[in-house]
Design a protein around this motif. Structure first.
Motif, PDB file in Angstrom:
ATOM      1  N   GLY A 201     -63.077  18.109 -38.166  1.00 24.72           N
ATOM      2  CA  GLY A 201     -63.225  16.749 -38.011  1.00 24.72           C
ATOM      3  C   GLY A 201     -61.538  16.263 -37.337  1.00 24.72           C
ATOM      4  O   GLY A 201     -61.454  15.476 -36.287  1.00 24.72           O
ATOM      5  N   GLN A 202     -60.438  16.820 -37.944  1.00 24.35           N
ATOM      6  CA  GLN A 202     -59.269  16.568 -37.455  1.00 24.35           C
ATOM      7  C   GLN A 202     -59.090  16.794 -36.017  1.00 24.35           C
ATOM      8  O   GLN A 202     -58.644  16.259 -35.039  1.00 24.35           O
ATOM      9  N   PHE A 203     -59.125  18.201 -35.855  1.00 21.82           N
ATOM     10  CA  PHE A 203     -59.021  18.958 -34.394  1.00 21.82           C
ATOM     11  C   PHE A 203     -59.948  18.727 -33.406  1.00 21.82           C
ATOM     12  O   PHE A 203     -59.540  18.167 -32.294  1.00 21.82           O
ATOM     13  N   GLU A 204     -61.232  18.354 -33.525  1.00 23.57           N
ATOM     14  CA  GLU A 204     -62.193  17.955 -32.729  1.00 23.57           C
ATOM     15  C   GLU A 204     -61.915  16.493 -32.298  1.00 23.57           C
ATOM     16  O   GLU A 204     -62.567  15.852 -31.122  1.00 23.57           O
ATOM     17  N   TYR A 205     -61.221  15.546 -33.122  1.00 24.70           N
ATOM     18  CA  TYR A 205     -60.955  14.231 -32.699  1.00 24.70           C
ATOM     19  C   TYR A 205     -59.966  14.185 -31.763  1.00 24.70           C
ATOM     20  O   TYR A 205     -60.010  13.127 -31.004  1.00 24.70           O
ATOM     21  N   LEU A 206     -59.190  14.938 -31.931  1.00 23.80           N
ATOM     22  CA  LEU A 206     -57.694  15.162 -30.843  1.00 23.80           C
ATOM     23  C   LEU A 206     -57.723  16.067 -30.057  1.00 23.80           C
ATOM     24  O   LEU A 206     -57.126  15.767 -28.689  1.00 23.80           O
ATOM     25  N   PHE A 207     -58.653  17.105 -29.953  1.00 24.22           N
ATOM     26  CA  PHE A 207     -58.626  17.948 -28.932  1.00 24.22           C
ATOM     27  C   PHE A 207     -60.044  18.292 -28.264  1.00 24.22           C
ATOM     28  O   PHE A 207     -61.036  18.061 -29.176  1.00 24.22           O
ATOM     29  N   ASP A 208     -60.039  18.677 -26.991  1.00 22.77           N
ATOM     30  CA  ASP A 208     -61.523  19.254 -26.603  1.00 22.77           C
ATOM     31  C   ASP A 208     -61.744  20.624 -27.101  1.00 22.77           C
ATOM     32  O   ASP A 208     -61.485  21.526 -26.168  1.00 22.77           O
ATOM     33  N   VAL A 209     -62.200  20.842 -28.218  1.00 23.47           N
ATOM     34  CA  VAL A 209     -62.429  22.178 -28.885  1.00 23.47           C
ATOM     35  C   VAL A 209     -63.254  23.082 -28.226  1.00 23.47           C
ATOM     36  O   VAL A 209     -64.789  22.517 -28.477  1.00 23.47           O
ATOM     37  N   GLN A 210     -63.502  24.049 -27.512  1.00 26.67           N
ATOM     38  CA  GLN A 210     -64.277  25.038 -27.239  1.00 26.67           C
ATOM     39  C   GLN A 210     -64.759  25.893 -28.472  1.00 26.67           C
ATOM     40  O   GLN A 210     -65.889  26.195 -28.393  1.00 26.67           O
ATOM     41  N   GLU A 211     -63.970  26.409 -29.254  1.00 26.56           N
ATOM     42  CA  GLU A 211     -64.394  27.323 -30.325  1.00 26.56           C
ATOM     43  C   GLU A 211     -63.527  27.067 -31.323  1.00 26.56           C
ATOM     44  O   GLU A 211     -62.150  26.881 -31.314  1.00 26.56           O
ATOM     45  N   PHE A 212     -64.064  26.920 -32.665  1.00 23.57           N
ATOM     46  CA  PHE A 212     -63.464  26.740 -33.880  1.00 23.57           C
ATOM     47  C   PHE A 212     -63.836  27.844 -34.836  1.00 23.57           C
ATOM     48  O   PHE A 212     -64.969  28.072 -35.547  1.00 23.57           O
TER      49      PHE A 212
END
Length: 231
Positions: A201-212
């Motif tokens: 939730g933290q990362f995908e709100y700030l960045f366009d995440v391709q893979e976590f």
């Protein structure tokens, strides 16, 4: 049970708290001389700090034979479960255990709902930081996004590292101070699923995440929980 004031007064010393944080992050055993060298203080001062930390049960101590004869040396190590303080006394650890058991009893649907809630809480934490900074997510630079995720990460003990690759940027980080460590032994899979959803939730709100992706896990006897985020 230790009085909360004894714990807070012990950790109020800046050097002592820094020693505790260092030991917690490194997850290793240290001698008095190791700590004295690391913090450039006299061994007698290092011994005093370690004794005080040992008294409030945030580190353990035991004698270790050196293999060179003579008296065994004392080694100190941070306690991974940590401590919790509430005024007045509250047993939130037991409440957390109950909630996890309820989720398990209710089955996969409850697990899915739990992950959605944790994801939402991760988003809300970043939104709170943006609000305090009076910043609009759409207008902030990549570097400021990294600053924000670093501020959020400091609360649970991980420092993101940015790697530039031909195909894009990769963020790597290791959680060394899991806030739910006390529940891992009994509810490992569920705890990790919920915590990972919070981080997503933290990362995908700030960045366009391709893979976590999780690379290492404490529940598999690794030193840290390590993640890779491709953006």
């Amino acid at each position: 049970m230790l009085h909360p004031l004894k714990i807070t007064s012990t950790l109020a010393d800046e050097t002592r708290f820094s020693i505790y944080q260092y030991m917690l992050q490194e997850k290793d055993s240290f001698s008095v001389q190791n700590i004295a060298d690391q913090f450039q203080i006299h061994p007698n001062v290092a011994r005093l700090h370690l004794t005080k930390l040992n008294e409030i049960d945030v580190i353990t101590s035991e004698y270790e034979k050196t293999g060179k004869g003579g008296r065994p040396g004392r080694k100190y190590k941070a306690v991974t479960n940590g401590i919790a303080l509430t005024f007045p006394q509250r047993n939130y650890e037991e409440l957390l255990s109950w909630v996890l058991e309820i989720i398990i009893e209710l089955g996969e649907d409850a697990n899915t709902i739990g992950k959605k809630i944790c994801y939402k809480k991760g988003v809300e934490q970043i939104q709170s930081i943006l609000s305090k900074r009076q910043r609009d997510k759409a207008l902030i630079s990549f570097d400021e996004r990294v600053e924000i995720i670093t501020e959020a990460s400091s609360l649970i003990g991980y420092v993101p590292v940015i790697l530039d690759k031909p195909e894009g940027k990769t963020i790597r980080f290791a959680v060394y101070n899991c806030p739910f460590h006390s529940q891992i032994e009994k509810h490992a899979s569920l705890v990790c699923d919920l915590h990972e959803s919070f981080l997503k939730g933290q990362f995908e709100y700030l960045f366009d995440v391709q893979e976590f992706a999780q690379i290492d896990s404490m529940i598999e006897s690794c030193k840290y929980c390590t993640y890779r985020i491709d953006i």
